[in-house]
Design an enzyme around this catalytic site. Structure first.
Site, mmCIF file in Angstrom:
data_model
loop_
_atom_site.group_PDB
_atom_site.id
_atom_site.type_symbol
_atom_site.label_atom_id
_atom_site.label_comp_id
_atom_site.label_asym_id
_atom_site.label_seq_id
_atom_site.Cartn_x
_atom_site.Cartn_y
_atom_site.Cartn_z
ATOM 1 N N SER A 1 40.431 37.851 40.342
ATOM 2 C CA SER A 1 39.115 38.452 40.481
ATOM 3 C C SER A 1 38.168 37.358 40.955
ATOM 4 C CB SER A 1 38.673 39.005 39.123
ATOM 5 O OG SER A 1 37.343 38.644 38.858
ATOM 6 N N LYS A 2 37.243 37.761 41.836
ATOM 7 C CA LYS A 2 36.337 36.761 42.398
ATOM 8 C C LYS A 2 35.526 36.080 41.305
ATOM 9 C CE LYS A 2 36.108 38.637 46.989
ATOM 10 N NZ LYS A 2 35.432 39.413 47.983
ATOM 11 N N ARG A 3 35.415 36.763 40.173
ATOM 12 C CA ARG A 3 34.609 36.182 39.087
ATOM 13 C C ARG A 3 35.412 35.220 38.202
ATOM 14 N NH1 ARG A 3 32.683 41.898 37.969
ATOM 15 N NH2 ARG A 3 34.398 42.007 39.381
#
Ligand code: GLU
Length: 482
Positions: free
Chosen positions: A255-257
């Site tokens: 996930s980009k986070r």
């Protein structure tokens, strides 16, 4: 076979991410392998989410990786321009209206609130994926007039067939089917007049003569919507291929986070990763060459890249492997390339204004060990900028008679040393040992402490090379006065 034309179509909502870089790379390799065109198209219709500078940084990061577009907003082919969706919003409206006229699409006046209310009611009834209820499919003239009078601005919705199986052969996963009843009628043009992704993408792929759509798995469920449009327009479909997801080492989708794994090209650039290494790493993220060999240049990859070897199972992002690859490429750089690559980092550690020979000599101490460029800063800094606030224990150690004798003797011999090579330093330590009777820790620690303010760290010979004779003598002198 008609000419291969493929595209990477980022939304400028962020910087180049590892998943985007992979999509771009695989499209690029496929294009180059088949002497086709690689197109960069900017899908910027989701205006609120666009980020200033994202388009330019994506282009720069791609170029850094060695991926150059044959056509792009900066390099348009007149026949296909523009390459930014925001510059052709009227075109999408024109084709949506055509679909309305042909009876495939209709104006929908339902408000966001009404749609949301219905959705919630459906969910409460236990309907898992509620679809639009086609309220506006058969509006009477009067109803339409009433909406208009009330100031409602319509969307344009595509009518999906009731219960139709849309099947296509995905280049990665083989035959895939979706039933249209699970999709429902969806919006082509929003009430603000802007096309949705699924609509704009088809218009563009068609008019840009895109032959193959290779993209991430998250778009698999969009494909039946897009295919329906090709059917309605009676246009030839491109071939579709969806690359599997990238997962972290625990098997979870990246996930980009997720802060644990660096995922943006700019982060790797800043840390001192070589583009060749990143390219090579991404190449093996969901594609395999089929042999043992893991090291490939761009040209080699172009020679052997085939879609058949795209992986069907998720690809694991292994940061350890990336570091290994980067250190491999660093080790194999020529002096000239190594200096060009490492100079910003070694300068950060040593300061500006020295001769290149000195920077290279210091950087060469670390060439075989560093995994990325910035590591050198962390290794050199404690040597070059000794922490002057020595703790009490270190002060006592330095001030002891034994330590002072060692430093005095060492300084005298160092002043006369012909060079700072390993052998020379060893000989000096041996002489100091004989003169002072100190050995082991009590021999080495005072010198190290005098030079670096640390009791452990880099090999002593490296410390001498980094500091140079003059600075080493100054620091030894200073330690005699503690
Ligand atoms: N703009 C889309 C994205 O960034 C591109 C999807 C596609 O390749 O069709 O995910």
């Amino acid at each position: 076979m008609s000419k291969v034309r493929v595209r990477y179509a980022p939304s400028p909502t962020g910087y180049l991410h590892i998943g985007g870089a992979r999509s771009a790379l695989f499209n690029y390799l496929y294009a180059k392998r088949h002497k086709g065109d690689f197109i960069l198209r900017i899908e910027d219709t989701d205006i609120e989410r666009n980020i200033e500078g994202a388009e330019q940084s994506q282009i720069e990061d791609l170029q850094w990786l060695g991926i150059f577009a044959d056509e792009s907003p900066n390099k348009p082919n007149k026949r296909y321009a523009p390459y930014r969706q925001s510059e052709k919003l009227d075109v999408y409206v024109k084709y949506a209206k055509q679909l309305v006229e042909a009876g495939y699409a209709y104006y929908c006046y339902c408000s966001e609130e009404e749609l949301e209310q219905r959705k919630q009611a459906d969910l409460a009834k236990g309907i898992a994926s509620p679809q639009y209820n086609q309220k506006c499919l058969h509006l009477s003239e009067e109803e339409i007039e009433a909406y208009k009078k009330a100031g409602r601005v319509p969307t344009i919705r595509l009518q999906m067939p009731d219960n139709d199986e849309i099947t296509f052969t995905d280049l990665v996963r083989g035959e895939v089917s979706f039933n249209t009843k699970d999709i429902g009628d969806w919006v082509l043009i929003k009430s603000n007049g802007i096309a949705t992704y699924n609509f704009a993408v088809v218009i563009d792929d068609h008019f840009m003569d895109i032959s193959h759509v290779l993209r991430g798995e998250e778009h698999l469920s969009n494909t039946p919507k897009q295919i329906q449009l090709y059917k309605n327009f009676n246009w030839q479909q491109p071939k579709f291929g969806h690359m599997t997801i990238i997962v972290n080492e625990t098997g979870k989708k990246l996930s980009k986070r997720d802060q644990n794994i660096l995922q943006f090209m700019s982060q790797y650039r800043e840390l001192g990763y070589l583009p060749e290494a990143i390219f090579n790493f991404i190449l093996l993220l969901g594609w395999s060459p089929g042999g043992e060999e893991e090291i490939f240049t761009m040209d080699e990859a172009i020679e052997i890249f085939t879609l058949e070897r795209l992986s069907r199972s998720p690809s694991t992002f292994d940061p350890g492997k990336l570091m290994w690859m980067n250190s491999y490429y660093i080790k194999n750089l020529s002096d000239e390339d190594y200096l060009a690559f490492i100079k910003p980092f070694v300068t950060k550690a040593l300061g500006e204004g020295f001769e290149d020979d000195y920077y290279l000599m210091v950087a060469n101490i670390f060439k075989n060990d560093i995994k990325y460029g910035h590591e050198i800063v962390d290794l050199i800094t404690p040597v070059i900028k000794p922490n002057q606030i020595r703790n009490k224990e270190h002060l006592n150690l330095l001030a002891s008679e034994g330590a002072q004798n060692v430093i005095k003797a060492f300084k005298k011999l160092l002043a006369k040393a012909p060079d700072l090579e390993n052998e020379t330093i060893k000989v000096i330590f041996n002489k100091v040992k004989d003169e002072t009777g100190e050995k082991g820790k009590t021999l080495y620690q005072p010198v190290r402490l005098a030079l670096t303010s640390e009791t452990s760290g880099l090999e002593m010979v490296s410390v001498f090379k980094i500091l140079g004779k003059e600075v080493a003598l100054e620091r030894l002198e200073k330690a005699l006065k503690v």
